[in-house]
Design a protein around this motif. Structure first.
Motif, PDB file in Angstrom:
ATOM      1  N   LYS A  82       5.219   5.888 -14.516  1.00 21.01           N
ATOM      2  CA  LYS A  82       4.989   5.992 -13.075  1.00 21.01           C
ATOM      3  C   LYS A  82       6.014   6.879 -12.378  1.00 21.01           C
ATOM      4  O   LYS A  82       5.661   7.667 -11.513  1.00 21.01           O
ATOM      5  CB  LYS A  82       5.016   4.597 -12.443  1.00 21.01           C
ATOM      6  CG  LYS A  82       4.801   4.615 -10.927  1.00 21.01           C
ATOM      7  CD  LYS A  82       4.491   3.240 -10.385  1.00 21.01           C
ATOM      8  CE  LYS A  82       4.235   3.291  -8.874  1.00 21.01           C
ATOM      9  NZ  LYS A  82       3.813   1.985  -8.350  1.00 21.01           N
ATOM     10  N   VAL A 126      -5.293   2.039 -12.944  1.00 21.18           N
ATOM     11  CA  VAL A 126      -4.056   1.409 -12.492  1.00 21.18           C
ATOM     12  C   VAL A 126      -2.900   2.117 -13.187  1.00 21.18           C
ATOM     13  O   VAL A 126      -2.922   2.281 -14.410  1.00 21.18           O
ATOM     14  CB  VAL A 126      -4.031  -0.095 -12.843  1.00 21.18           C
ATOM     15  CG1 VAL A 126      -2.651  -0.693 -12.551  1.00 21.18           C
ATOM     16  CG2 VAL A 126      -5.104  -0.836 -12.057  1.00 21.18           C
ATOM     17  N   GLN A 127      -1.894   2.532 -12.410  1.00 20.24           N
ATOM     18  CA  GLN A 127      -0.701   3.153 -12.987  1.00 20.24           C
ATOM     19  C   GLN A 127       0.445   2.147 -12.923  1.00 20.24           C
ATOM     20  O   GLN A 127       1.113   2.018 -11.905  1.00 20.24           O
ATOM     21  CB  GLN A 127      -0.326   4.412 -12.204  1.00 20.24           C
ATOM     22  CG  GLN A 127       0.950   5.083 -12.685  1.00 20.24           C
ATOM     23  CD  GLN A 127       0.849   5.563 -14.114  1.00 20.24           C
ATOM     24  OE1 GLN A 127       0.143   6.512 -14.404  1.00 20.24           O
ATOM     25  NE2 GLN A 127       1.533   4.881 -15.034  1.00 20.24           N
ATOM     26  N   PRO A 128       0.656   1.381 -13.995  1.00 23.04           N
ATOM     27  CA  PRO A 128       1.755   0.415 -13.963  1.00 23.04           C
ATOM     28  C   PRO A 128       3.105   1.134 -13.940  1.00 23.04           C
ATOM     29  O   PRO A 128       3.210   2.285 -14.372  1.00 23.04           O
ATOM     30  CB  PRO A 128       1.599  -0.361 -15.281  1.00 23.04           C
ATOM     31  CG  PRO A 128       0.238  -0.022 -15.791  1.00 23.04           C
ATOM     32  CD  PRO A 128      -0.060   1.350 -15.265  1.00 23.04           C
ATOM     33  N   THR A 142       3.502  -4.058 -12.431  1.00 24.42           N
ATOM     34  CA  THR A 142       3.003  -3.226 -11.337  1.00 24.42           C
ATOM     35  C   THR A 142       4.004  -3.373 -10.202  1.00 24.42           C
ATOM     36  O   THR A 142       4.703  -4.378 -10.110  1.00 24.42           O
ATOM     37  CB  THR A 142       1.610  -3.671 -10.877  1.00 24.42           C
ATOM     38  OG1 THR A 142       1.687  -5.028 -10.408  1.00 24.42           O
ATOM     39  CG2 THR A 142       0.606  -3.609 -12.016  1.00 24.42           C
ATOM     40  N   ASP A 143       4.086  -2.351  -9.359  1.00 21.73           N
ATOM     41  CA  ASP A 143       5.033  -2.494  -8.251  1.00 21.73           C
ATOM     42  C   ASP A 143       4.530  -1.754  -7.026  1.00 21.73           C
ATOM     43  O   ASP A 143       3.568  -0.999  -7.081  1.00 21.73           O
ATOM     44  CB  ASP A 143       6.443  -2.059  -8.671  1.00 21.73           C
ATOM     45  CG  ASP A 143       6.583  -0.562  -8.903  1.00 21.73           C
ATOM     46  OD1 ASP A 143       5.636   0.192  -8.597  1.00 21.73           O
ATOM     47  OD2 ASP A 143       7.642  -0.155  -9.393  1.00 21.73           O
ATOM     48  N   ALA A 151       1.017  -3.865  -5.646  1.00 21.22           N
ATOM     49  CA  ALA A 151       1.361  -4.592  -6.876  1.00 21.22           C
ATOM     50  C   ALA A 151       0.416  -5.755  -7.159  1.00 21.22           C
ATOM     51  O   ALA A 151      -0.029  -5.948  -8.302  1.00 21.22           O
ATOM     52  CB  ALA A 151       2.808  -5.085  -6.803  1.00 21.22           C
ATOM     53  N   GLU A 185      -3.127  -4.475  -8.070  1.00 19.49           N
ATOM     54  CA  GLU A 185      -3.096  -3.859  -9.401  1.00 19.49           C
ATOM     55  C   GLU A 185      -2.953  -4.931 -10.487  1.00 19.49           C
ATOM     56  O   GLU A 185      -3.619  -4.857 -11.526  1.00 19.49           O
ATOM     57  CB  GLU A 185      -1.945  -2.848  -9.497  1.00 19.49           C
ATOM     58  CG  GLU A 185      -2.179  -1.613  -8.635  1.00 19.49           C
ATOM     59  CD  GLU A 185      -1.027  -0.628  -8.661  1.00 19.49           C
ATOM     60  OE1 GLU A 185      -1.237   0.547  -8.312  1.00 19.49           O
ATOM     61  OE2 GLU A 185       0.104  -1.025  -9.022  1.00 19.49           O
ATOM     62  N   ALA A 186      -2.087  -5.901 -10.234  1.00 21.03           N
ATOM     63  CA  ALA A 186      -1.898  -6.962 -11.228  1.00 21.03           C
ATOM     64  C   ALA A 186      -3.203  -7.727 -11.440  1.00 21.03           C
ATOM     65  O   ALA A 186      -3.534  -8.124 -12.569  1.00 21.03           O
ATOM     66  CB  ALA A 186      -0.779  -7.901 -10.785  1.00 21.03           C
TER      67      ALA A 186
END
Lengths: 465, 465
Positions: free
Chosen positions: A156, A245-247, A281-282, A286, A289-290
């Protein structure tokens, strides 16, 4: 002191520290990489100022003495190993944060600043320095820049290069130059900042680093998912990608790694599955996404941690330290290849076949988000036969990674240890161009010879000893 | 054809196209940058294969002919201007997308692929090519790489360099090399990929580009906020940063730019404020981030668009095209400096003072997220006196940007036009190092001489003509 005929290096003022005591020379002979060709330096020098570094380099240039720059010595490719007749130039006492500008979102640091210390200083401003090699608590920013270090959050936030804006560099002849800019963007001239980043001390001594800081995420969510087998866990990596989703973190641990963690920490991870996928994820998205990640992984048959699981966070911490758990009677070598993400499953299957064929043990952790794997091969006894089998497995792991479109080093650097494989990845013309680029910056070949690119240093033996 | 004594360039097979017709030479004499020293090429050549490019370079090397590579010719710094006795090497017919791998999230393209075409091909896979210069509908990826182009989305997604993984490059002597890797991470050897990116065709001819693709955001939210004055709008940029929101787009338009847009599009933007801040958030957190942004900007006194406003999105499209609205009788030069974000307000105040002092008109748009400003100075008549005043204002705008810790070019490149300012930003030793790096790749100095770095080409006159 006098380490070479003709000239003597006498650092003045606060830069006085030059050590030649045998125990010091031995302590600074190697970093944490495999030692191919043990050599002790003539001296270890600790400058505390740019001027001190310049003085050392002028002396080294005048005397033709090789200089091996060193941060905290936590590298694992032998980039800071001493070579015959060299001095080791330690930058860990140049460790001041010179500026931290919260509005401009930048910091200017000396090379010896510890990665975690910069993060601690940035946090009260809601900022962070994103590159987070596993060694972030003990490694220096200068060393991180020298190797273009990666870490867990790269997929990320990018690698070290993506956070470096400007450098001050002392060249081989002692002259001081600046590269880059304080601004986030800038395209004036060639990208010398990028050229120095990852050059492993072979082009100049980095004495000041301007980095871009990022926002500390407002929220972080961690998901742990156990899978019955490695291929399904790896399919989870692609499925998360397919869900767009880009963790921030996406780590993949195989069964042998779970065994090792259980052995060290008394946990029971292996009873819960043969592969573990850890995802963080943040940011503002977050939670959303989670949620997507949990749904996707459960759909693949993963045993997924519940929302807000404290264990998931602890597992990420365990993972950060999962390479340092060898027992004393093992001989092991960690690898650092990267392959295109879609090749993860096939590559790990190949690794398992190699381990069997060469009768060596194997465990694999991967920064799966960017296809960067850290397979560790090991043998219980370090007799010659075992080391030869280990070597053969290593060589094969490199050849196969390259055949899948991969690279021999995702983030650790070539150093001294991986030089023998570089010609498999890069053609002779490209290596020759790099030798000529080095000669522009270091015509005498005194900067970390025999590291990063072939040539300009001692010959490279065939394997680890 | 024969353009130099001794050898003739006869491209064979499908690469046959060599043009010397006067109207073609005139059409390819310049890109969209200010012309300092008008020259027409000897010929314009359109290879359609790597082999064709090699053939041209071998011929050019043998005859000592200068080669000016060119994509779509949309650059604004004169990087593709012809120079005396050169040929122009057009890469726009090498425009195939060679591979688009959705699982690996990469694409391999020829240099002539239009930026927007790659995005169109990636979109069905939920992917995008992030770098988005204002010219994205007409500029080529090769040209974007040559200038390390920026765009609107850089603050979040990075510049072109951050999306380039690997290159194939034909060197001056016609040899073909590869740099980089297909993986997201890789640190084997020096960062030659980064060195070629932004080198404006002075080190080699890029014939293949492997790029990383990013996820198309699941949601995009656009906020438009009008402010009574520029300083308050700029304060909004810092306030959004302080709220730790990283927008994908953060554009700042001054009153004169709003006037210009009103004049072209019949809108009434200027009646609603003297400065406009356009912000786009994207991804899973887009709504939450947009909520924070709206609250922050309203708190500063901005007139903030309502949730889901269609106008806000249209304004971003207008902004993308806000540099192309000159009237025929104007003479104008757009600038591309970048300053640290906290210096935005002060710098624009300085610009306004300069415009007044030199009696030139000014408007300013900024990629405010990364402090990259595009001030445009213009005069109504292009007489000598007016041009001298314009030049003086330009020179001063550069000097002041540098004094604030800025750079002379955030994303357009040095080309030919900004060479005269480069020595103000980079010291002589650094320029000399770059000349020597160029000599490694192009010992004969035939690749785009007189561009990007001083030396190796025709002398640089004092100002635009």
């Amino acid at each position: 002191m006098s380490v070479n005929a003709g000239h003597s290096l006498t650092l003045t003022g606060p830069d006085r520290l030059v050590e030649t005591a045998p125990e010091v020379l031995a302590a600074f002979a190697a970093d944490r990489g495999p030692v191919l060709d043990y050599a002790e330096p003539l001296a270890v020098v600790w400058p505390t100022s740019v001027r001190g570094v310049q003085e050392v380099m002028r002396w080294a240039s005048a005397t033709g003495t090789a200089v091996v720059p060193r941060g905290a010595g936590t590298g694992v490719s032998g980039g800071a190993h001493a070579t015959g007749g060299c001095i080791v130039l330690c930058l860990d006492r140049m460790n001041r944060i010179l500026e931290l500008n919260a509005q401009d979102e930048i910091a200017v640091v000396e090379p010896g600043v510890i990665n975690a210390d910069l993060n601690a200083a940035a946090a009260p401003h809601g900022l962070m320095y994103a590159p987070d090699p596993a060694s972030y608590r003990i490694s220096t920013i200068g060393g991180n820049v020298a190797t273009n270090a990666g870490g867990l959050r790269c997929a990320k936030y990018g690698v070290t290069r993506d956070s470096v804006l400007a450098l001050e560099v002392v060249l081989a002849d002692g002259s001081l130059i600046s590269t880059g800019h304080r601004t986030f963007k800038g395209v004036a001239g060639y990208d010398l900042t990028g050229l120095f980043t990852g050059s492993e001390g072979t082009l100049g001594i980095i004495v000041s680093i301007t980095v871009r800081l990022r926002y500390l995420p407002v929220a972080v969510r961690t998901i742990a998912a156990f899978f019955p087998d490695f291929p399904t866990a790896a399919a989870g990596v692609l499925a998360v990608g397919a869900a767009r989703v880009q963790p921030a973190i996406m780590e993949l641990l195989d069964g042998a790694t779970l065994d090792a963690l259980d052995g060290t920490h008394g946990s029971n991870l292996r009873t819960r599955g043969n592969a573990l996928l850890l995802i963080q994820t943040d940011g503002f998205g977050a939670d959303a996404e989670a949620g997507v990640v949990r749904r996707v992984l459960a759909g693949l048959g993963g045993t997924v941690s519940t929302e807000g699981s404290a264990e998931a966070g602890r597992l990420v911490e365990l993972r950060r330290h999962s390479r340092g758990d060898a027992t004393a009677h093992e001989f092991r070598v960690g690898e650092d290849v990267a392959v295109p993400r879609s090749a993860l499953v096939r590559y790990v299957a190949e690794l398992e076949r190699m381990a069997e064929r060469h009768r060596v043990r194997l465990r694999v952790v991967a920064h799966a988000g960017d296809g960067n794997l850290h397979p560790t091969f090991w043998v219980q006894a370090a007799d010659d036969g075992a080391r030869k089998r280990l070597d053969a497995a290593l060589d094969e792991s490199i050849t196969v990674a390259l055949s899948l479109g991969g690279t021999i080093t995702g983030e650790h650097g070539i150093g001294q240890f991986k030089l023998r494989w570089l010609p498999q990845e890069q053609r002779a013309e490209v290596l020759e161009l790099q030798r000529r680029v080095k000669a522009v910056f270091d015509p005498g070949g005194i900067l970390n010879p025999g590291k990063a690119i072939p040539g300009g240093g001692p010959a490279n033996p065939a394997g680890p000893r």
